[in-house]
Design an enzyme around this catalytic site. Structure first.
Site, PDB file in Angstrom:
ATOM      1  N   HIS A  18       0.831  -1.200   0.000  1.00  0.00           N
ATOM      2  CA  HIS A  18       0.000   0.000   0.000  1.00  0.00           C
ATOM      3  C   HIS A  18       0.870   1.257   0.000  1.00  0.00           C
ATOM      4  O   HIS A  18       0.578   2.215  -0.719  1.00  0.00           O
ATOM      5  CB  HIS A  18      -0.933  -0.013   1.212  1.00  0.00           C
ATOM      6  N   ASP A 123      -5.985   5.767   1.513  1.00  0.00           N
ATOM      7  CA  ASP A 123      -5.978   4.363   1.099  1.00  0.00           C
ATOM      8  C   ASP A 123      -7.363   3.791   1.362  1.00  0.00           C
ATOM      9  O   ASP A 123      -8.076   4.242   2.257  1.00  0.00           O
ATOM     10  CB  ASP A 123      -4.919   3.632   1.937  1.00  0.00           C
TER      11      ASP A 123
END
Length: 183
Positions: A18, A123
């Site tokens: 990520h 995210d």
């Protein structure tokens, strides 16, 4: 005359894939737009993960033009990870950082500098941060770190479940034709 930069704040989930994905997107954006800068808020992982901690440390020390890093503080007693509900524990861990994000964003917005915060890029695990952006009337964007094919797969399953009322557990042991049978 001092340059004024529009600044995006990125908040990646504390996982290598990520963070790397968010970093690559940040690099693309600042390389395409000379008046854009990015600040990346980094969370320490909830569990001791040496590789991730080392990667975060290396990012914090790197000098990338118009990209800066801020390591978020962590509670002295972070939420316990529940082995029966690990995803919920992970969300709780991420959301425990909202107060720090709020304080740092407030400082960034109030300080008179050459950077003007114009949005927050969260995210898809960090969507709780959207509420923080809303408090400052900042637009927020959700960054999906996987491929478009995986996003399509997830959306297809949601359509099956929500629109067609299909029990997805029934698909687990279903018979399917193999690729060679179809050709």
């Amino acid at each position: 005359m001092e340059n004024t930069f529009a600044e995006l704040v990125f908040i990646p989930a504390p996982a290598v894939g990520h963070i790397m994905s968010a970093m690559e997107m940040a690099k693309v954006l600042v390389n395409r737009h000379q008046s854009l800068s990015v600040t990346v808020f980094l969370m320490n992982p909830p569990l001791s993960m040496l590789a991730l901690s080392t990667y975060i440390e290396s990012l914090a020390k790197k000098a990338i033009e118009r990209i800066r890093f801020i390591k978020l503080p962590q509670d002295q007693t972070p939420p316990k990870l529940d082995s029966k509900a690990p995803l919920m524990s992970f969300y709780e861990f991420i959301n425990s950082h909202c107060k720090y994000v709020k304080n740092i964003l407030e400082e960034m917005i109030n300080q008179s500098s050459s950077r003007r915060v114009v949005g927050l890029v969260a995210d898809w695990f960090c969507t709780g941060m959207i509420d923080v952006a809303n408090e400052f009337n900042l637009p927020s964007y959700v960054y999906f770190t996987s491929s478009a094919a995986f996003l399509g797969f997830k959306l297809h399953f949601e359509t099956l479940y929500v629109d067609q009322k299909q029990d997805l557990l029934e698909l687990a042991n279903s018979e399917s034709e193999s690729y060679s049978e179809l050709c």
